[in-house]
Design an enzyme around this catalytic site. Structure first.
Site, short mmCIF file in Angstrom:
data_model
loop_
_atom_site.label_atom_id
_atom_site.label_comp_id
_atom_site.label_asym_id
_atom_site.label_seq_id
_atom_site.Cartn_x
_atom_site.Cartn_y
_atom_site.Cartn_z
N HIS A 61 0.81 -1.21 0.00
CA HIS A 61 0.00 0.00 0.00
C HIS A 61 0.85 1.27 0.00
O HIS A 61 1.99 1.28 0.48
CB HIS A 61 -0.89 0.04 1.24
CG HIS A 61 -1.75 -1.16 1.40
ND1 HIS A 61 -2.03 -1.71 2.63
CD2 HIS A 61 -2.40 -1.94 0.50
CE1 HIS A 61 -2.82 -2.76 2.49
NE2 HIS A 61 -3.06 -2.93 1.19
N LYS A 71 6.51 6.36 6.95
CA LYS A 71 6.05 5.55 8.07
C LYS A 71 7.23 5.07 8.90
O LYS A 71 8.29 4.77 8.36
CB LYS A 71 5.28 4.32 7.57
CG LYS A 71 4.01 4.64 6.82
CD LYS A 71 3.35 3.38 6.29
CE LYS A 71 2.10 3.72 5.50
NZ LYS A 71 1.51 2.52 4.91
N TYR A 131 2.38 1.69 13.68
CA TYR A 131 3.16 2.58 12.82
C TYR A 131 2.71 4.02 12.94
O TYR A 131 1.56 4.31 13.20
CB TYR A 131 3.16 2.12 11.37
CG TYR A 131 1.82 1.93 10.70
CD1 TYR A 131 1.36 2.86 9.77
CD2 TYR A 131 1.06 0.80 10.96
CE1 TYR A 131 0.15 2.67 9.12
CE2 TYR A 131 -0.14 0.61 10.30
CZ TYR A 131 -0.60 1.55 9.39
OH TYR A 131 -1.79 1.36 8.75
N ASP A 169 -6.71 -6.53 -1.45
CA ASP A 169 -5.32 -6.92 -1.70
C ASP A 169 -5.19 -8.07 -2.70
O ASP A 169 -4.09 -8.39 -3.12
CB ASP A 169 -4.61 -7.27 -0.39
CG ASP A 169 -4.24 -6.03 0.42
OD1 ASP A 169 -4.27 -4.92 -0.15
OD2 ASP A 169 -3.91 -6.17 1.60
#
Length: 189
Positions: A61, A71, A131, A169
């Protein structure tokens, strides 16, 4: 905190100083001053957490345009294989990836700059994954590439028969078919 440079400039593995004794352990999971000094300045604005079971693969992603994100990822419980893929067209490492084993035991973190797709596979019975992001999530600006793109050659360390994916996904384009990538050399910050 120690920084381990990876094969792709900007993607860094963070080794926090962990202090343990008979009571347990303590470590600083985030320090803006040290991170700015050792990696780069970043202004995180959103923290996320997910829990997943063995075989789950989330990714690959990214956020597009003005919503792109850096991130800083870590695992609180369990173990994952974390993956960052360079999707900056024109980059010398375009289409290459970095992977790192992150666990609640090793306390490692991975910094993924803007211009990369991100995903992970769960290797333990379950895992809690956290995250930090330096930009807010925008559903309209989601982008993704296929987790199993043969050109990426990612070993997710999970047998294909055990892979668990979300509906979304299962249907992402291959890297070479994706029309929403980043331009290398364009300031993403």
């Amino acid at each position: 905190m120690e920084i381990e440079h990876t094969g792709i400039p900007g993607v860094e593995i963070i080794h926090p100083g962990v202090f343990g004794d008979a009571r347990g352990y303590f470590f600083e999971s985030w320090n803006a001053r040290e991170f700015s000094r050792l990696v780069r300045p970043v202004d995180f604005c959103q923290d996320n957490e997910s829990r997943s079971r063995y075989g789950v693969i989330r990714g690959l992603h990214f956020q597009k345009g003005r919503f792109c994100q850096s991130k800083l990822v870590r695992v609180v419980h369990g173990e994952v294989l974390d993956v960052a893929v360079d999707i900056r067209v024109g980059s010398p490492t375009f289409g290459k990836h970095v992977s790192a084993l992150l666990s609640g035991d090793n306390h490692l973190q991975l910094f993924i700059p803007r211009g990369f797709a991100h995903g992970f596979s769960v290797l333990s019975p379950d895992a809690v994954f956290q995250y930090k992001c330096d930009n807010f999530y925008a559903a309209s600006e989601e982008g993704a590439i296929a987790w199993d793109d043969p050109a990426l050659d990612i070993d997710w360390m999970v047998p294909r028969k055990d892979v668990i994916l979300s509906g979304k996904d299962r249907s992402h384009p291959l890297l070479n078919d994706c029309d929403c990538l980043f331009d290398y050399g364009v300031d993403l910050y």
